[in-house]
Design a protein around this motif. Sequence first.
Motif, mmCIF file in Angstrom:
data_model
loop_
_atom_site.group_PDB
_atom_site.id
_atom_site.type_symbol
_atom_site.label_atom_id
_atom_site.label_comp_id
_atom_site.label_asym_id
_atom_site.label_seq_id
_atom_site.Cartn_x
_atom_site.Cartn_y
_atom_site.Cartn_z
ATOM 1 N N TRP A 1 10.192 14.103 25.165
ATOM 2 C CA TRP A 1 8.759 14.144 25.311
ATOM 3 C C TRP A 1 7.913 13.869 24.362
ATOM 4 N N ASN A 2 8.162 14.340 23.259
ATOM 5 C CA ASN A 2 7.399 14.095 21.695
ATOM 6 C C ASN A 2 7.540 12.636 21.732
ATOM 7 N N TRP A 3 8.400 11.944 21.810
ATOM 8 C CA TRP A 3 8.524 10.446 21.452
ATOM 9 C C TRP A 3 7.514 9.852 22.504
ATOM 10 N N ALA A 4 7.564 10.266 23.707
ATOM 11 C CA ALA A 4 6.633 9.663 24.671
ATOM 12 C C ALA A 4 5.168 9.927 24.713
ATOM 13 N N PHE A 5 4.861 11.197 24.266
ATOM 14 C CA PHE A 5 3.395 11.665 24.320
ATOM 15 C C PHE A 5 2.959 11.994 23.088
ATOM 16 N N THR A 6 3.508 12.032 22.082
ATOM 17 C CA THR A 6 2.806 12.509 20.856
ATOM 18 C C THR A 6 2.428 11.460 19.845
ATOM 19 N N SER A 7 1.759 11.467 18.880
ATOM 20 C CA SER A 7 1.623 10.266 17.653
ATOM 21 C C SER A 7 1.359 10.934 16.275
ATOM 22 N N ASP A 8 2.136 10.514 15.234
ATOM 23 C CA ASP A 8 1.950 10.964 13.828
ATOM 24 C C ASP A 8 0.996 10.241 13.223
ATOM 25 N N LYS A 9 0.143 9.658 13.902
ATOM 26 C CA LYS A 9 -1.200 8.915 13.094
ATOM 27 C C LYS A 9 -2.180 9.985 12.649
ATOM 28 N N PRO A 10 -2.570 9.953 11.512
ATOM 29 C CA PRO A 10 -3.317 10.503 10.985
ATOM 30 C C PRO A 10 -4.979 10.809 11.559
ATOM 31 N N PHE A 11 -5.711 11.549 11.190
ATOM 32 C CA PHE A 11 -6.878 11.556 11.863
ATOM 33 C C PHE A 11 -7.643 10.069 11.163
ATOM 34 N N GLN A 12 -8.218 9.574 12.381
ATOM 35 C CA GLN A 12 -9.200 8.214 12.004
ATOM 36 C C GLN A 12 -10.412 8.632 12.201
ATOM 37 N N PRO A 13 -11.399 8.339 11.193
ATOM 38 C CA PRO A 13 -12.914 8.326 11.376
ATOM 39 C C PRO A 13 -13.312 7.582 12.032
ATOM 40 N N ILE A 14 -14.420 7.733 12.595
ATOM 41 C CA ILE A 14 -14.986 6.709 13.844
ATOM 42 C C ILE A 14 -15.943 5.897 13.116
ATOM 43 N N GLY A 15 -15.611 4.548 13.061
ATOM 44 C CA GLY A 15 -16.390 3.683 12.360
ATOM 45 C C GLY A 15 -17.905 3.598 12.584
ATOM 46 N N GLY A 16 -18.688 3.473 11.705
ATOM 47 C CA GLY A 16 -20.265 3.574 12.105
ATOM 48 C C GLY A 16 -20.578 4.751 12.292
ATOM 49 N N ALA A 17 -19.936 5.901 12.478
ATOM 50 C CA ALA A 17 -20.570 7.272 12.797
ATOM 51 C C ALA A 17 -20.950 7.923 11.653
ATOM 52 N N SER A 18 -21.765 9.039 11.718
ATOM 53 C CA SER A 18 -22.222 9.671 10.637
ATOM 54 C C SER A 18 -21.393 10.502 10.125
ATOM 55 N N GLU A 19 -21.373 11.194 8.646
ATOM 56 C CA GLU A 19 -20.402 11.947 8.098
ATOM 57 C C GLU A 19 -20.497 13.231 9.023
ATOM 58 N N GLU A 20 -21.451 13.700 9.430
ATOM 59 C CA GLU A 20 -21.764 14.878 10.422
ATOM 60 C C GLU A 20 -20.693 14.857 11.660
ATOM 61 N N VAL A 21 -20.937 13.597 12.370
ATOM 62 C CA VAL A 21 -20.132 13.290 13.520
ATOM 63 C C VAL A 21 -18.698 13.209 13.197
ATOM 64 N N ASN A 22 -18.263 12.460 12.119
ATOM 65 C CA ASN A 22 -16.874 12.501 11.806
ATOM 66 C C ASN A 22 -16.087 13.730 11.429
ATOM 67 N N ARG A 23 -16.949 14.693 10.860
ATOM 68 C CA ARG A 23 -16.429 16.138 10.403
ATOM 69 C C ARG A 23 -16.409 16.833 11.747
ATOM 70 N N GLY A 24 -17.219 16.536 13.126
ATOM 71 C CA GLY A 24 -17.094 17.242 14.124
ATOM 72 C C GLY A 24 -15.822 16.694 14.555
ATOM 73 N N ALA A 25 -15.497 15.261 14.810
ATOM 74 C CA ALA A 25 -14.328 14.749 15.223
ATOM 75 C C ALA A 25 -13.149 15.320 14.714
ATOM 76 N N TYR A 26 -13.192 15.667 13.478
ATOM 77 C CA TYR A 26 -12.018 16.166 12.763
ATOM 78 C C TYR A 26 -11.477 17.132 13.126
ATOM 79 N N ILE A 27 -12.637 18.286 13.513
ATOM 80 C CA ILE A 27 -12.324 19.570 13.783
ATOM 81 C C ILE A 27 -11.764 19.536 15.096
ATOM 82 N N VAL A 28 -12.609 18.903 15.983
ATOM 83 C CA VAL A 28 -12.384 19.112 17.670
ATOM 84 C C VAL A 28 -11.032 18.267 18.022
ATOM 85 N N GLU A 29 -10.589 17.071 17.192
ATOM 86 C CA GLU A 29 -9.525 16.343 17.560
ATOM 87 C C GLU A 29 -8.241 17.223 17.147
#
Length: 417
Positions: free
Chosen positions: A156-184
């Motif tokens: 299940w882990n092989w099929a449905f999970t990812s070991d990729k670290p958090f990727q900031p959203i290109g072009g988004a503000s620092e505030e938006v990316n902080r929110g993205a990190y918390i939410v994701e």
Amino acid sequence: MKLKSLLIANAVLLGSIAAQAHAADDAQLIKKGEYLSRLGDCMACHSVAGKPDYAGGLAIESNLGTIYSTNITPDKEHGIGNYTEQQFSDAVRKGVLPDGSHLYPAMPYPDYAKISDEDMHALYVYFMQGVKPSAEQPPETKLSFPFSQRWGMRFWNWAFTSDKPFQPIGGASEEVNRGAYIVESLGHCGSCHTPRGLGMNEKALDSSDDQFLAGGSLNNWDVPSLRGLPRWSEQEIVDYLQTGRNDKAAVGGEMKSVIEHSSSHMTDADLKAIAAYLKFLGGNPPLQAYNVQAQQATEAKLTAGKNLSEGERLYLDNCGACHFVTGKGAPGVFPELDQATIVNAKDPTGLIHTILEGAQQPSTEKTASTLLMPGFANRLSDDEVAQLATFIRQGWSNNAPAVTKDQVADVRKTLKH
């Protein structure tokens, strides 16, 4: 001799200063880790009323059966006191225990995989040094075959999970990316608000996919989309997460625990970042049109109080005092029913459950009062609840299917008292 004594004294002094600095660093890490544990909502799942914090034992109902949360205090026998930092990280981010066994994804490790190394270190220090050990032994999770075979989780882990670290959203503000990190990551909002696939997996794990936070289902309650939240302002999002209420809505269901144990403890800056991120997202389902004529017609009929249907009569007798003939409630006190997500949900379970069992808003630092909506399970029959719910779902601007007494009976069976 005097020089030697002076050197020894200096060495002792420097050692003392270094020890104090190390202790101060640890204290800061513990404080940071405690805050991060709030962002991750660890308390809600790993604590039970009347038991020590983080001692586990919460019964989590799932499609597979009942899963009990574990003791995550630093007790060396019953908790995680013997974990190395790497073992702690593997359990949190990969769902793999030191003995190689696998956790079930009731533990949201597919989302926690994005937690940064720095934050993971602070969490480890907090749980090892800032949490009181408890020898409490939670009940053992015993699922039926084949779900009892934890080794299958590796596939299940092989099929449905990812070991990729958090990727900031290109072009988004620092505030938006902080929110993205918390939410994701720590916030693991997608574990409830993202639709699930056939493998009970989250269909998306970050904002690069439009299915992320597009809404789902939890224990038959429709879970709304968070993409854009077009009916709410950023401040209303902040208010809701901080207090469990805003000018349009009040918290209910599983989200109450999130407010109580997690989001009400967040800083204003982090709450604003979350709101900015959710507003940044697009792809929300089309809004239901606001029908002014229908809203006015319902309000006028309820005000006149003549030739009422059974549902309309039940509404005036049981709901009108708080939600009013307008269906708009009172801002920050009684939630709106007109256009409310829970009212217009495809599955009416959430609305039925609220009518039967009532709801109580949590007490938070910003809003200490706990407003209580009484339940009507002992007062209204299945047929009466069905007619009341049908009126609410079809009154004013609402346009949702009718509710049957059989649906009410099914929800009534699930009540715990």
